[in-house]
Design a protein around this motif. Structure first.
Motif, mmCIF file in Angstrom:
data_model
loop_
_atom_site.group_PDB
_atom_site.id
_atom_site.type_symbol
_atom_site.label_atom_id
_atom_site.label_comp_id
_atom_site.label_asym_id
_atom_site.label_seq_id
_atom_site.Cartn_x
_atom_site.Cartn_y
_atom_site.Cartn_z
ATOM 1 N N ASP A 161 37.852 29.202 40.795
ATOM 2 C CA ASP A 161 39.247 28.817 41.000
ATOM 3 C C ASP A 161 39.810 29.398 42.291
ATOM 4 O O ASP A 161 40.979 29.211 42.623
ATOM 5 N N GLY A 162 38.968 30.144 43.029
ATOM 6 C CA GLY A 162 39.352 30.622 44.350
ATOM 7 C C GLY A 162 40.517 31.587 44.351
ATOM 8 O O GLY A 162 40.676 32.414 43.442
ATOM 9 N N VAL A 163 41.367 31.477 45.375
ATOM 10 C CA VAL A 163 42.491 32.395 45.564
ATOM 11 C C VAL A 163 43.454 32.353 44.382
ATOM 12 O O VAL A 163 44.035 33.376 43.995
ATOM 13 N N ASP A 164 43.627 31.186 43.776
ATOM 14 C CA ASP A 164 44.586 31.037 42.663
ATOM 15 C C ASP A 164 44.242 31.965 41.498
ATOM 16 O O ASP A 164 45.145 32.366 40.752
ATOM 17 N N GLY A 165 42.972 32.288 41.336
ATOM 18 C CA GLY A 165 42.580 33.116 40.205
ATOM 19 C C GLY A 165 42.560 34.604 40.481
ATOM 20 O O GLY A 165 42.214 35.390 39.598
ATOM 21 N N LEU A 166 42.937 35.011 41.694
ATOM 22 C CA LEU A 166 42.878 36.424 42.065
ATOM 23 C C LEU A 166 44.124 37.178 41.629
ATOM 24 O O LEU A 166 45.239 36.646 41.654
ATOM 25 N N SER A 167 43.916 38.435 41.262
ATOM 26 C CA SER A 167 45.034 39.309 40.900
ATOM 27 C C SER A 167 45.772 39.751 42.155
ATOM 28 O O SER A 167 45.294 39.577 43.284
ATOM 29 N N GLN A 168 46.938 40.367 41.963
ATOM 30 C CA GLN A 168 47.693 40.874 43.112
ATOM 31 C C GLN A 168 46.921 41.971 43.829
ATOM 32 O O GLN A 168 46.942 42.074 45.054
ATOM 33 N N HIS A 173 36.216 40.033 38.632
ATOM 34 C CA HIS A 173 36.793 38.786 38.130
ATOM 35 C C HIS A 173 36.141 38.528 36.780
ATOM 36 O O HIS A 173 35.236 39.264 36.370
ATOM 37 N N LEU A 174 36.568 37.501 36.079
ATOM 38 C CA LEU A 174 35.883 37.129 34.848
ATOM 39 C C LEU A 174 34.432 36.765 35.155
ATOM 40 O O LEU A 174 34.167 35.999 36.084
ATOM 41 N N SER A 175 33.506 37.301 34.377
ATOM 42 C CA SER A 175 32.096 36.988 34.581
ATOM 43 C C SER A 175 31.774 35.619 33.994
ATOM 44 O O SER A 175 32.493 35.101 33.120
ATOM 45 N N ALA A 176 30.659 35.038 34.451
ATOM 46 C CA ALA A 176 30.189 33.778 33.869
ATOM 47 C C ALA A 176 29.865 33.960 32.392
ATOM 48 O O ALA A 176 30.034 33.037 31.589
ATOM 49 N N PHE A 177 29.414 35.163 32.016
ATOM 50 C CA PHE A 177 29.123 35.436 30.605
ATOM 51 C C PHE A 177 30.396 35.330 29.763
ATOM 52 O O PHE A 177 30.400 34.715 28.692
ATOM 53 N N SER A 178 31.480 35.962 30.232
ATOM 54 C CA SER A 178 32.740 35.924 29.493
ATOM 55 C C SER A 178 33.278 34.503 29.387
ATOM 56 O O SER A 178 33.744 34.071 28.328
ATOM 57 N N LEU A 179 33.237 33.770 30.499
ATOM 58 C CA LEU A 179 33.741 32.403 30.502
ATOM 59 C C LEU A 179 32.919 31.512 29.576
ATOM 60 O O LEU A 179 33.466 30.722 28.803
ATOM 61 N N ALA A 180 31.579 31.639 29.645
ATOM 62 C CA ALA A 180 30.726 30.816 28.792
ATOM 63 C C ALA A 180 30.948 31.131 27.318
ATOM 64 O O ALA A 180 31.066 30.224 26.479
ATOM 65 N N ALA A 181 31.022 32.425 26.992
ATOM 66 C CA ALA A 181 31.231 32.820 25.590
ATOM 67 C C ALA A 181 32.569 32.303 25.076
ATOM 68 O O ALA A 181 32.686 31.893 23.915
#
Length: 408
Positions: free
Chosen positions: A17-24, A110-118
């Motif tokens: 999601d690029g820049v939109d998904g980054l924290s402050q 950032h969120l890992s692929a493992f977290s997103l997949a689960a």
């Protein structure tokens, strides 16, 4: 007394999601950076925001070591290294922490692929096997297959899901549910679900594969507990048999992260079971006979331990310059006490040594070692039921004399 250094190197995880998904905090690190390193895809995700006009953006150079050298040359200057997802989970974070102190580094995951997949699958992540096949042998997956296993695997490219499906079918797990998750967390996210044997085609280069393992009937189930059936290994008859192997591994006591020397490896069975028994273990198999090298490599790949290292040579000469072991098994070549002396001296305090012999000459070497260094000396006698005419009787195997010790 330690002096803490202000972090100058930020390892920053970024998603699809690029820049939109980054924290402050992540955006602030990018704004403060004088230099940003990343893969071409990472740098494209930053286009249009959060980067200072004075910042230099660089694709990570090849070879990889050149990038490390550049970071070291610019030590102290605010630098960001981009990584996919969580840099500390099969990512560049571990590599950079080996090169620079923890006080110099700030990690913003950032969120890992493992977290997103689960989260997409509704799987409790603590009950999932999480592995990386990115830049690693696909055969690694074989060591994680058992009925009901839930596996999430990072991959290298778009061809990987098809290769994984073929491997599952080859192992008797073609009925497994295969979920291919492309561009997780991004606008192009796509999820495909099918049985492994039905999967055809390729996926996007950025993909993660989830497997719910289901064997077809009569598929052998191979436990990670030491003592696999003898039929699990290709060999020329010279191998440590199942019952003796289980006892031997119990004395060697596999511990996560530790290294085994498997001397006179034969089929590689002891070293392979050491690798299967505990996480992040390592095996160096030493074998002088060329005809057995193919057995060792083939068995290691077939049983999910392609990381086994083979040294083609004869002990004790072949042991020179090897990294210090935590445990040593001697299964062949016991003709003199030279090997025993070399092995004992190589072990650290707390290291384990196990040696097996089936000949009188080998027994004499073990007896001398036992008298000099202590430990335990035992004899293992195994009999297996076998047809005798129309009846059944006990057929004894060759007794094995075993010497074991823990170095104090």
């Amino acid at each position: 007394m330690s002096t803490q250094t202000q972090p100058w190197l930020t390892i920053l995880g970024i998603g699809d999601d690029g820049v939109d998904g980054l924290s402050q905090a992540a955006r602030s690190a990018l704004q403060a950076a004088l230099r940003i390193y990343g893969g071409a895809r990472h740098l494209e995700l930053l286009q249009g925001g959060s980067v200072s006009a004075d910042c230099e953006m660089k694709a990570w150079p090849s070879p990889f070591s050149k990038g490390i050298e550049e970071l070291a040359a610019n030590r102290g200057q605010n630098t960001v290294v981009l990584a996919t997802g969580d840099p500390q989970w099969f990512g560049i974070g571990a590599t950079l922490h080996r090169q620079f102190s923890a006080h110099e580094i700030e990690v913003i995951p950032h969120l890992s692929a493992f977290s997103l997949a689960a989260s997409r699958l509704g799987w409790p992540l603590q009950h999932v096997e999480t592995i990386s096949l990115h830049g690693r042998p696909l055969d690694t997956l074989r060591g994680f297959l058992y009925p009901g296993a839930r596996i999430i695997a990072l991959t290298s490219n778009g061809a990987a899901p098809g290769e994984i499906a073929d491997l599952l079918a080859d192992e008797g797990y073609g009925a497994s549910l295969l979920t291919v998750l492309e561009h997780l967390g991004g606008p192009q996210e796509k999820v495909t679900v099918c049985e492994a044997e039905e999967f055809t085609g390729e996926a996007a280069e950025l993909n993660t594969v989830a497997i719910e393992a289901k064997p077809i009937p009569n598929t052998p189930v191979l436990s990670r507990t030491p003592g696999l059936p003898d039929s699990a290994f290709r060999h020329d008859g010279k191998m440590t048999k199942q019952e003796v192997r289980a006892v031997t591994l119990a004395k060697l006591a596999p511990i996560p992260g530790q290294l085994l020397w498997d001397i006179g490896a034969g089929s590689g069975s002891i070293g392979i079971e050491w690798l299967r028994a505990a996480m992040n273990t390592r095996t160096i198999a030493i074998e002088p006979l060329e005809k057995r090298h193919a057995f060792i490599r083939g068995n290691a790949a077939a049983l999910g331990t392609p990381q086994l290292q083979l040294v083609e040579g004869k002990a004790p000469e072949a042991l020179d310059d090897l990294p210090q072991p935590d445990a040593i098994f001697v299964g062949g070549g016991l003709t003199s006490t030279d090997i025993i002396k070399t092995c004992f001296e190589a072990l650290p305090s707390g290291g384990r040594l196990v040696a097996n012999a089936v000949t009188l000459e080998g027994e004499q070497v073990l007896a001398q070692g036992w008298k000099k260094y202590g430990g335990e000396l035992s004899r293992l006698a195994i009999s297996r039921a076998d047809p005798i005419g129309g009846l059944t009787g006990w057929r004894p195997m060759m007794p094995v004399t075993q010497w074991s010790l823990v170095k104090s």
